[in-house]
Design a protein around this motif. Sequence first.
Motif, PDB file in Angstrom:
ATOM      1  N   GLU A  81       0.924  -1.267  -0.423  1.00 46.04           N
ATOM      2  CA  GLU A  81      -0.030  -0.312   0.116  1.00 46.04           C
ATOM      3  C   GLU A  81       1.365   1.336  -0.007  1.00 46.04           C
ATOM      4  OE1 GLU A  81      -2.548  -3.651   2.401  1.00 46.04           O
ATOM      5  OE2 GLU A  81       0.500  -2.680   1.977  1.00 46.04           O
ATOM      6  N   SER A  82       1.815   1.705   0.665  1.00 44.16           N
ATOM      7  CA  SER A  82       2.562   2.519   0.618  1.00 44.16           C
ATOM      8  C   SER A  82       3.215   2.515   0.171  1.00 44.16           C
ATOM      9  CB  SER A  82       3.744   2.374   2.006  1.00 44.16           C
ATOM     10  OG  SER A  82       4.717   3.227   2.253  1.00 44.16           O
ATOM     11  N   MET A  83       3.930   1.081  -0.613  1.00 49.60           N
ATOM     12  CA  MET A  83       4.888   1.656  -2.362  1.00 49.60           C
ATOM     13  C   MET A  83       3.757   2.002  -3.502  1.00 49.60           C
ATOM     14  SD  MET A  83       7.347   0.912  -3.656  1.00 49.60           S
ATOM     15  CE  MET A  83       8.596  -0.340  -2.796  1.00 49.60           C
ATOM     16  N   ILE A  84       2.166   1.700  -3.211  1.00 54.06           N
ATOM     17  CA  ILE A  84       2.016   2.408  -4.434  1.00 54.06           C
ATOM     18  C   ILE A  84       1.843   4.128  -4.484  1.00 54.06           C
ATOM     19  CG2 ILE A  84      -0.344   2.531  -5.340  1.00 54.06           C
ATOM     20  CD1 ILE A  84      -0.650  -0.654  -4.129  1.00 54.06           C
ATOM     21  N   THR A  85       1.818   4.048  -3.069  1.00 55.21           N
ATOM     22  CA  THR A  85       1.714   6.002  -2.400  1.00 55.21           C
ATOM     23  C   THR A  85       3.161   6.612  -3.032  1.00 55.21           C
ATOM     24  OG1 THR A  85       0.115   5.386  -1.355  1.00 55.21           O
ATOM     25  CG2 THR A  85       1.158   7.373  -1.167  1.00 55.21           C
ATOM     26  N   GLN A  86       3.974   6.115  -3.009  1.00 50.21           N
ATOM     27  CA  GLN A  86       5.537   6.221  -3.187  1.00 50.21           C
ATOM     28  C   GLN A  86       5.215   6.667  -4.872  1.00 50.21           C
ATOM     29  OE1 GLN A  86       8.773   4.024  -1.224  1.00 50.21           O
ATOM     30  NE2 GLN A  86       9.896   5.033  -2.490  1.00 50.21           N
ATOM     31  N   LEU A  87       5.002   5.620  -5.521  1.00 47.02           N
ATOM     32  CA  LEU A  87       5.273   5.620  -6.464  1.00 47.02           C
ATOM     33  C   LEU A  87       4.494   6.453  -7.786  1.00 47.02           C
ATOM     34  CD1 LEU A  87       5.584   1.239  -7.473  1.00 47.02           C
ATOM     35  CD2 LEU A  87       7.123   3.076  -7.564  1.00 47.02           C
ATOM     36  N   ASP A  88       3.653   6.884  -7.479  1.00 40.04           N
ATOM     37  CA  ASP A  88       2.778   8.035  -7.758  1.00 40.04           C
ATOM     38  C   ASP A  88       2.674   9.293  -7.013  1.00 40.04           C
ATOM     39  OD1 ASP A  88      -0.389   8.978  -9.272  1.00 40.04           O
ATOM     40  OD2 ASP A  88      -0.659   9.940  -6.916  1.00 40.04           O
ATOM     41  N   SER A  89       3.531   9.610  -6.144  1.00 37.16           N
ATOM     42  CA  SER A  89       3.971  11.010  -5.486  1.00 37.16           C
ATOM     43  C   SER A  89       4.697  12.103  -4.915  1.00 37.16           C
ATOM     44  CB  SER A  89       2.684  10.850  -4.597  1.00 37.16           C
ATOM     45  OG  SER A  89       2.696  10.110  -3.272  1.00 37.16           O
ATOM     46  N   ASP A  90       6.322  10.308  -5.036  1.00 37.68           N
ATOM     47  CA  ASP A  90       7.278  10.450  -4.240  1.00 37.68           C
ATOM     48  C   ASP A  90       8.471  10.904  -4.922  1.00 37.68           C
ATOM     49  OD1 ASP A  90       9.188  10.598  -2.838  1.00 37.68           O
ATOM     50  OD2 ASP A  90       8.730   9.610  -0.915  1.00 37.68           O
ATOM     51  N   PRO A  91       8.921  11.211  -5.467  1.00 36.24           N
ATOM     52  CA  PRO A  91      10.057  12.367  -5.933  1.00 36.24           C
ATOM     53  C   PRO A  91      11.297  11.292  -5.985  1.00 36.24           C
ATOM     54  CG  PRO A  91      10.117  13.052  -4.547  1.00 36.24           C
ATOM     55  CD  PRO A  91       9.315  12.893  -3.696  1.00 36.24           C
ATOM     56  N   HIS A  92      11.187  10.235  -4.923  1.00 37.54           N
ATOM     57  CA  HIS A  92      12.390   9.114  -4.840  1.00 37.54           C
ATOM     58  C   HIS A  92      12.266   7.645  -4.686  1.00 37.54           C
ATOM     59  CE1 HIS A  92      13.035  12.103  -1.337  1.00 37.54           C
ATOM     60  NE2 HIS A  92      13.688  11.867  -1.663  1.00 37.54           N
ATOM     61  N   ALA A  93      13.191   6.777  -6.245  1.00 36.39           N
ATOM     62  CA  ALA A  93      12.949   5.275  -6.348  1.00 36.39           C
ATOM     63  C   ALA A  93      12.105   4.911  -4.947  1.00 36.39           C
ATOM     64  CB  ALA A  93      13.727   4.848  -7.221  1.00 36.39           C
ATOM     65  N   PRO A  94      12.294   3.411  -4.982  1.00 32.51           N
ATOM     66  CA  PRO A  94      12.293   2.862  -3.809  1.00 32.51           C
ATOM     67  C   PRO A  94      13.649   2.129  -3.763  1.00 32.51           C
ATOM     68  CG  PRO A  94      10.673   2.313  -5.712  1.00 32.51           C
ATOM     69  CD  PRO A  94      11.453   3.668  -6.393  1.00 32.51           C
ATOM     70  N   SER A  95      13.724   2.152  -2.626  1.00 34.45           N
ATOM     71  CA  SER A  95      15.732   1.357  -1.817  1.00 34.45           C
ATOM     72  C   SER A  95      16.360   0.437  -2.395  1.00 34.45           C
ATOM     73  CB  SER A  95      14.726   0.894  -0.121  1.00 34.45           C
ATOM     74  OG  SER A  95      14.758   2.252   0.048  1.00 34.45           O
TER      75      SER A  95
END
Length: 661
Positions: A623-637
């Motif tokens: 759930e958090s990853m989906i949010t990150q991919l849509d709105s966070d300028p940082h790529a997954p760790s």
Amino acid sequence: MVVVAAGATLTMGIASCSSPDTTDVAFDTAELDSAINPCDDLYGFVNGKWLAETSIPDDESSYGVFNQLRDKSLDTQRDIARSAAENFGSEDSNSDRSKIGALYESAMDEKSIDAAGFAPLEPELARVDAIGSPADVAKFLTEDAADGGSIVFSLTAGADYQDATKQIGFVTPTGISLPSKDYYTDPQYAPILDAYRSYLGTSLDLIGAGEAQADQAVELEKALADASLSPEEARDPATQYHLVTVDEANATAPAFDWRQYFAAQGVSPEPGFSLAATPYFARVNELLQRAPLDQWKSYLRAQVVSRSADRLSKPFRDNQFEFDKQISGSTAQKPRWKTAVADVNSAMGEAMGELYVREAFDPAAKERAQQLVHDVLDALKARIEKLDWMSPETKQKAFDKWSKLVPKIGYPDRWRDWSGLQITRGDYFGNLAAADKFNHAYDLAKIGKPSDRTEWAMTPQTVNAYYNPSDNTINFPAAILQAPFFDPNADDALNFGGIGSVIGHEATHGFDDQGSQFDGNGNNVNWWTPADREQFAARTENLVDQFDAYAPIPGRPEIHVNGNLTLGENIADLGGVNASYDALTAVLDSDPGTAEEKIDGYTPSQRFFLNYARVWREKTRDESMITQLDSDPHAPSDLRVDGVVPNVPGFGQSFGCMLRP
């Protein structure tokens, strides 16, 4: 503009370590997963065992090195706040420590908070009920802003993009609550939108307003979202600055009294202020003129309750959590003490930071970190000099910017004065409201005054770092200057792979696709020749394409990284690793023979990359990853390792890998 996240010689000022006992503590090679080839998956090679053995705590959306260091910082802060509360009255009640104690004590008093229900909101809700015209809506927004609120839009101070030496006002959109505008229209986020509507309905029902108003509130918010920028669009500095006069602002949104808005907050709008995102403010004007008053009142009620939910009684907190977990994936609320510490930080963050530094930060670490910064910055300059595609004209401008870059390490040279903040023991909601208003006034007081490059935008107890393009500074709070990022007892390779890469990351932000649009003085001006800018864009497009191809969630190929949204951070990661690796190489070259000296079977260059991969270890809920991919300028760790090191020549040389073409 952020973030991160990141030896043996007299040059570093850090003692050399070859003792097995010391290096075992610094990096335990037993954690490495020998079943994985580091050339194929460095992240898995370093973190595979940890990932298999680690569970994400119930109250977290993700868990890794940053969380571990944050928890360590929080423990220290809790001890400080609890001691201050227990010893309240033993010193001046107006001291920072006493205020922190009173804040913490009131935040921990759940019995009183629960007994109050939503009574603290009743004056605000009564003001909403009294709205009888579009002018009253505008008046409510103005009065709310004067109290430090930010419904629909907010006013903050910032450096003028065209003259960074002075502070002006920036009016920016704040009208949507979901992570991005996509959540209001994209079918894949429909369950989240439904959950949000249900959350607002329950919020309104808890104050006796009725769930039916939630539909009206969401529809108005959708109209604001439709005119909002996407996270990718918001990365363009051109979308963040538009200097206007009051008359020009009134032409954009004549239904709103901009002069009164500034006057209510004690600020002069002269000679001008930034009102970017013009389509958004045109939409606000349209809604003020045409949206039914009942719809506005439903939206405002929902916003008033939602923004204060975590300050209200248990039914409100539980309702908020039920929605938040749809986005975060966490399965339990945070313990009350963490909420209390967060409240202290939101109200008096730098005051807590001063006490934290006294308690937990070794002043010697600041001197050692300064030497690391010096070495990495020298390596960055050398990399600029070697660029074969950049013209001498642009290089000279780049060197000028590099020469004006200011590192700030640990904590501010001058602490903020909190004497004007009134804290009343036992008044939880009132104290936080007073702090909101006090901090807002403090920020706005900067407007019309010279910019202060010594000021920090992060507290010392924050485990993070940042670059600020408007003042050309790189900033490393005290809490990140600890192992595994920085360890005075570790070998140089680990420190360069950890905090060195963070230093390089932040410095590289000054030259990424965003930072490169600002000069060394912090002004948003073009210092590139057209040909050089074209070359830069062509090269960075390779990173865009590379990261666009990553789909981090197994079985969900339609959900992938946005290479344009993450471009700045990906450039900074790549540049940071390269610069820090070059700095380590220079240190090793200054002491012949050390480059091949192994510790626990690994050369310094290999240990550099091992620690770089270690600091990025993290498990994240879907759930958090989906949010990150849509709105966070940082790529997954994991991609900040495996998406970066194949592009780094030093990595291939260290492990004998074939590099990305």
